[in-house]
Design an enzyme around this catalytic site. Structure first.
Site, PDB file in Angstrom:
ATOM      1  N   ASP A  37     -12.052   1.076  -6.512  1.00 22.05           N
ATOM      2  CA  ASP A  37     -11.230   1.367  -7.693  1.00 22.05           C
ATOM      3  C   ASP A  37     -12.193   1.394  -8.872  1.00 22.05           C
ATOM      4  O   ASP A  37     -12.810   0.380  -9.195  1.00 22.05           O
ATOM      5  CB  ASP A  37     -10.186   0.253  -7.840  1.00 22.05           C
ATOM      6  CG  ASP A  37      -9.353   0.379  -9.107  1.00 22.05           C
ATOM      7  OD1 ASP A  37      -9.696   1.200  -9.985  1.00 22.05           O
ATOM      8  OD2 ASP A  37      -8.364  -0.365  -9.215  1.00 22.05           O
ATOM      9  N   HIS A  67      -2.709   0.609 -13.474  1.00 23.21           N
ATOM     10  CA  HIS A  67      -3.326   0.742 -12.136  1.00 23.21           C
ATOM     11  C   HIS A  67      -2.630   1.794 -11.282  1.00 23.21           C
ATOM     12  O   HIS A  67      -2.368   1.585 -10.106  1.00 23.21           O
ATOM     13  CB  HIS A  67      -3.288  -0.606 -11.427  1.00 23.21           C
ATOM     14  CG  HIS A  67      -4.093  -1.674 -12.095  1.00 23.21           C
ATOM     15  ND1 HIS A  67      -5.443  -1.838 -11.890  1.00 23.21           N
ATOM     16  CD2 HIS A  67      -3.742  -2.636 -12.990  1.00 23.21           C
ATOM     17  CE1 HIS A  67      -5.886  -2.857 -12.605  1.00 23.21           C
ATOM     18  NE2 HIS A  67      -4.869  -3.360 -13.284  1.00 23.21           N
ATOM     19  N   TYR A 112      -8.141   2.725 -17.365  1.00 20.06           N
ATOM     20  CA  TYR A 112      -8.009   1.273 -17.244  1.00 20.06           C
ATOM     21  C   TYR A 112      -8.849   0.769 -16.068  1.00 20.06           C
ATOM     22  O   TYR A 112      -8.848   1.352 -14.992  1.00 20.06           O
ATOM     23  CB  TYR A 112      -6.543   0.873 -17.051  1.00 20.06           C
ATOM     24  CG  TYR A 112      -6.357  -0.606 -17.305  1.00 20.06           C
ATOM     25  CD1 TYR A 112      -6.548  -1.127 -18.584  1.00 20.06           C
ATOM     26  CD2 TYR A 112      -6.054  -1.480 -16.271  1.00 20.06           C
ATOM     27  CE1 TYR A 112      -6.436  -2.478 -18.827  1.00 20.06           C
ATOM     28  CE2 TYR A 112      -5.930  -2.832 -16.506  1.00 20.06           C
ATOM     29  CZ  TYR A 112      -6.128  -3.329 -17.798  1.00 20.06           C
ATOM     30  OH  TYR A 112      -6.015  -4.678 -18.023  1.00 20.06           O
ATOM     31  N   TYR A 172     -10.392 -13.324 -10.168  1.00 20.45           N
ATOM     32  CA  TYR A 172      -9.565 -12.131  -9.986  1.00 20.45           C
ATOM     33  C   TYR A 172     -10.265 -10.876 -10.480  1.00 20.45           C
ATOM     34  O   TYR A 172     -10.742 -10.816 -11.594  1.00 20.45           O
ATOM     35  CB  TYR A 172      -8.251 -12.289 -10.755  1.00 20.45           C
ATOM     36  CG  TYR A 172      -7.396 -11.053 -10.652  1.00 20.45           C
ATOM     37  CD1 TYR A 172      -6.758 -10.752  -9.461  1.00 20.45           C
ATOM     38  CD2 TYR A 172      -7.247 -10.191 -11.727  1.00 20.45           C
ATOM     39  CE1 TYR A 172      -5.984  -9.608  -9.347  1.00 20.45           C
ATOM     40  CE2 TYR A 172      -6.474  -9.054 -11.617  1.00 20.45           C
ATOM     41  CZ  TYR A 172      -5.848  -8.771 -10.428  1.00 20.45           C
ATOM     42  OH  TYR A 172      -5.087  -7.644 -10.312  1.00 20.45           O
ATOM     43  N   LYS A 228      -6.925  -6.372  -6.369  1.00 20.23           N
ATOM     44  CA  LYS A 228      -6.676  -6.673  -4.958  1.00 20.23           C
ATOM     45  C   LYS A 228      -7.701  -5.960  -4.080  1.00 20.23           C
ATOM     46  O   LYS A 228      -8.381  -5.053  -4.512  1.00 20.23           O
ATOM     47  CB  LYS A 228      -5.281  -6.194  -4.586  1.00 20.23           C
ATOM     48  CG  LYS A 228      -4.232  -7.218  -4.393  1.00 20.23           C
ATOM     49  CD  LYS A 228      -4.039  -8.108  -3.382  1.00 20.23           C
ATOM     50  CE  LYS A 228      -3.642  -9.297  -2.827  1.00 20.23           C
ATOM     51  NZ  LYS A 228      -4.082 -10.533  -3.337  1.00 20.23           N
ATOM     52  N   ARG A 254       0.051  -7.867 -10.148  1.00 26.25           N
ATOM     53  CA  ARG A 254      -1.017  -8.847 -10.344  1.00 26.25           C
ATOM     54  C   ARG A 254      -1.542  -9.418  -9.029  1.00 26.25           C
ATOM     55  O   ARG A 254      -2.047 -10.543  -8.980  1.00 26.25           O
ATOM     56  CB  ARG A 254      -0.553  -9.969 -11.285  1.00 26.25           C
ATOM     57  CG  ARG A 254      -0.180  -9.427 -12.660  1.00 26.25           C
ATOM     58  CD  ARG A 254       0.357 -10.449 -13.625  1.00 26.25           C
ATOM     59  NE  ARG A 254       0.783  -9.808 -14.860  1.00 26.25           N
ATOM     60  CZ  ARG A 254      -0.033  -9.529 -15.882  1.00 26.25           C
ATOM     61  NH1 ARG A 254      -1.305  -9.840 -15.813  1.00 26.25           N
ATOM     62  NH2 ARG A 254       0.425  -8.933 -16.954  1.00 26.25           N
TER      63      ARG A 254
HETATM   64  P1  13P Z   1      -5.562  -2.939  -8.189  1.00 29.24           P
HETATM   65  O1  13P Z   1      -6.253  -3.982  -7.327  1.00 29.24           O
HETATM   66  O2  13P Z   1      -5.004  -1.842  -7.361  1.00 29.24           O
HETATM   67  O3  13P Z   1      -6.471  -2.481  -9.256  1.00 29.24           O
HETATM   68  O4  13P Z   1      -4.298  -3.629  -8.852  1.00 29.24           O
HETATM   69  C1  13P Z   1      -4.470  -4.661  -9.755  1.00 29.24           C
HETATM   70  C2  13P Z   1      -3.213  -5.298 -10.245  1.00 29.24           C
HETATM   71  O5  13P Z   1      -3.254  -6.368 -10.755  1.00 29.24           O
HETATM   72  C3  13P Z   1      -1.963  -4.639 -10.108  1.00 29.24           C
HETATM   73  O6  13P Z   1      -0.960  -5.390 -10.725  1.00 29.24           O
HETATM   74  P1  13P Z   2      -4.560  -7.285 -17.175  1.00 28.12           P
HETATM   75  O1  13P Z   2      -4.294  -8.762 -17.057  1.00 28.12           O
HETATM   76  O2  13P Z   2      -5.977  -6.921 -17.336  1.00 28.12           O
HETATM   77  O3  13P Z   2      -3.646  -6.599 -18.173  1.00 28.12           O
HETATM   78  O4  13P Z   2      -4.245  -6.636 -15.729  1.00 28.12           O
HETATM   79  C1  13P Z   2      -3.193  -7.060 -14.995  1.00 28.12           C
HETATM   80  C2  13P Z   2      -2.427  -5.928 -14.551  1.00 28.12           C
HETATM   81  O5  13P Z   2      -2.663  -4.794 -14.868  1.00 28.12           O
HETATM   82  C3  13P Z   2      -1.311  -6.231 -13.693  1.00 28.12           C
HETATM   83  O6  13P Z   2      -0.502  -5.125 -13.638  1.00 28.12           O
HETATM   84 MG    MG Z   3      -6.909  -0.994 -10.406  1.00 25.12          MG
HETATM   85 MG    MG Z   4      -5.996  -0.528  -6.068  1.00 27.26          MG
END
Ligand code: 13P
Ligand code: 13P
Ligand code: MG
Ligand code: MG
Length: 379
Positions: free
Chosen positions: A11, A18, A89, A230, A233, A267
């Site tokens: 990613d 996302h 992002y 973190y 994922k 998340r």
């Molecule tokens: P990704 O691992 O697909 O970037 O998703 C991150 C996330 O926190 C989605 O809520």
């Molecule tokens: P941020 O905490 O960086 O906003 O990412 C979390 C997210 O995108 C979960 O959807």
């Molecule tokens: Mg992502």
């Molecule tokens: Mg992803």
């Protein structure tokens, strides 16, 4: 002819949170591979599932090859430049190291690879999932390769009847790879005992006992084990060779009709059902539901056919409707109990700090002031 299939994914940025990479980002990665893989990459296919870009390559250099891994790494670095330019992002989200060191393993991108003697006909499936982790493939692989209720080939085909060898990795062991090998059908209960815990035990590969050939390769890396925090994922990819001495395509696809609950979604911290989707799908509801796509291929001398979208058939519309219902049902209970992952799997440290602060405000009824003082002092 010995051929290696390598799929390396990362990613490196996406539109609107996302959801999915931009067209320009995808094109940048695709162009980098076609312009710089000359002479060693036989064929390639660059695609996205949710916000993850996967580079599938065929070549003759074997697994873990530095040149092939560097090509993918450099393509992701080039893409990250574009992602930053476009304000995407999480630009470069999965590139956790600054300089390439010979293999993408431990650097953020995930890889699934296998080398084999090409069969006269070489059908295989390339699965990519987003908003979940590698354990998501445990149940489908168990059902496809070990359960006769799903795979009639296990009793109908003499070679499938000889069973399979599963290599399972303990992904909580971060210093080195810790693995166990279990053969089916003899060790089927032992296998189930491990696979029921998909956050810890992950199928890494599956092999035919009849011929010794490899059927499956899964990317098992866990990002938060690498980064220590973190970072998103560990959205996994998987290659599955099908037919002949392996389960048929339909036997491998069928388990995905269950829409089983997996770790992921918003998340990276929830339990939601896995939805089979078409190629090039984005993400929507509650940063989910977790999705899986499947591109079916045939190849000859490393040359790929076009990708067929295995989940495009109308059958899967009904599955998707059911999975959407399951997802909304689980979301009705919000943060509570089974809807959210257990503490050890939560991708955010904020809640750990919150619980620590609350712990100090707890009182033990009937305790004297003096023993409370000493208990607090010993913390
Ligand atoms: P990704 O691992 O697909 O970037 O998703 C991150 C996330 O926190 C989605 O809520
Ligand atoms: P941020 O905490 O960086 O906003 O990412 C979390 C997210 O995108 C979960 O959807
Ligand atoms: Mg992502
Ligand atoms: Mg992803």
């Amino acid at each position: 002819m010995k051929i290696t299939l390598s799929v390396i994914k990362a990613d490196i940025g996406s539109i609107g949170g996302h959801i999915a990479p931009s067209r320009r980002l995808l094109e940048t990665v695709r162009n980098h591979i076609s312009q710089n893989g000359d002479g060693f990459v036989i064929d390639s296919y660059v695609s996205h599932t949710g916000d993850d870009i996967a580079i599938l390559m065929t070549h003759a250099l074997g697994t873990g090859d530095a040149q092939v891994h560097k090509l993918a790494w450099d393509a992701f670095v080039a893409g990250t430049g574009v992602a930053k330019e476009q304000g995407l992002y999480g630009a470069g989200q999965d590139l956790l190291k600054d300089a390439f060191s010979g293999n993408v393993k431990g650097m953020g991108p995930a890889a699934a690879e296998m080398e084999f003697d090409e069969r006269p006909a070489e059908p295989f499936l390339f699965f990519a999932a987003d908003k979940t982790d590698p354990g998501a493939f445990n149940l489908p692989l168990y059902l496809a390769f070990a359960d006769v209720m799903n795979t009639p080939g296990l009793i109908l085909s003499p070679n499938l009847s000889k069973g399979f060898r599963f290599v399972v990795m303990d992904v909580s062991h971060t210093e080195r790879d810790r693995v166990i090998e279990l053969v089916t059908p003899e060790r089927i209960y032992d296998l189930a005992a491990l696979l029921r815990d998909p956050e810890r035990y992950v199928v890494e590969s599956v092999w035919s006992r009849a011929t010794g050939e490899q059927a499956v390769a899964v990317a098992t890396s866990r990002l938060h084990n690498i980064a220590g925090k973190y970072t998103g994922k560990d959205d996994p990819v998987m290659l599955v060779r099908v037919q002949m001495n392996f389960p048929a395509t339909g036997e491998v696809l069928a388990p995905f009709a269950h829409g089983h609950f997996v770790a992921g979604g918003m998340r990276g911290s929830h339990q939601l059902p896995l939805m089979p989707v078409g190629l090039g799908s984005g993400i929507s509801y509650f940063d989910g539901p977790p999705i899986v796509s499947c591109a079916a291929f045939a190849e000859r001398n490393g040359r790929l056919t076009e990708a067929l979208d295995a989940f495009a058939h109308p059958f899967w519309d009904t599955v998707r409707d059911r999975v959407a219902e399951k997802a909304m049902e689980m979301r009705r209970q919000g943060f509570f109990g089974a809807a959210m992952l257990p503490m050890g799997e939560l991708e955010y440290t904020g809640i750990v700090e919150k619980l620590k602060a609350l712990d100090e405000d707890f009182v033990v009824r009937g305790e004297t002031a003096e023993s409370a003082f000493w208990r607090a002092a010993s913390r």
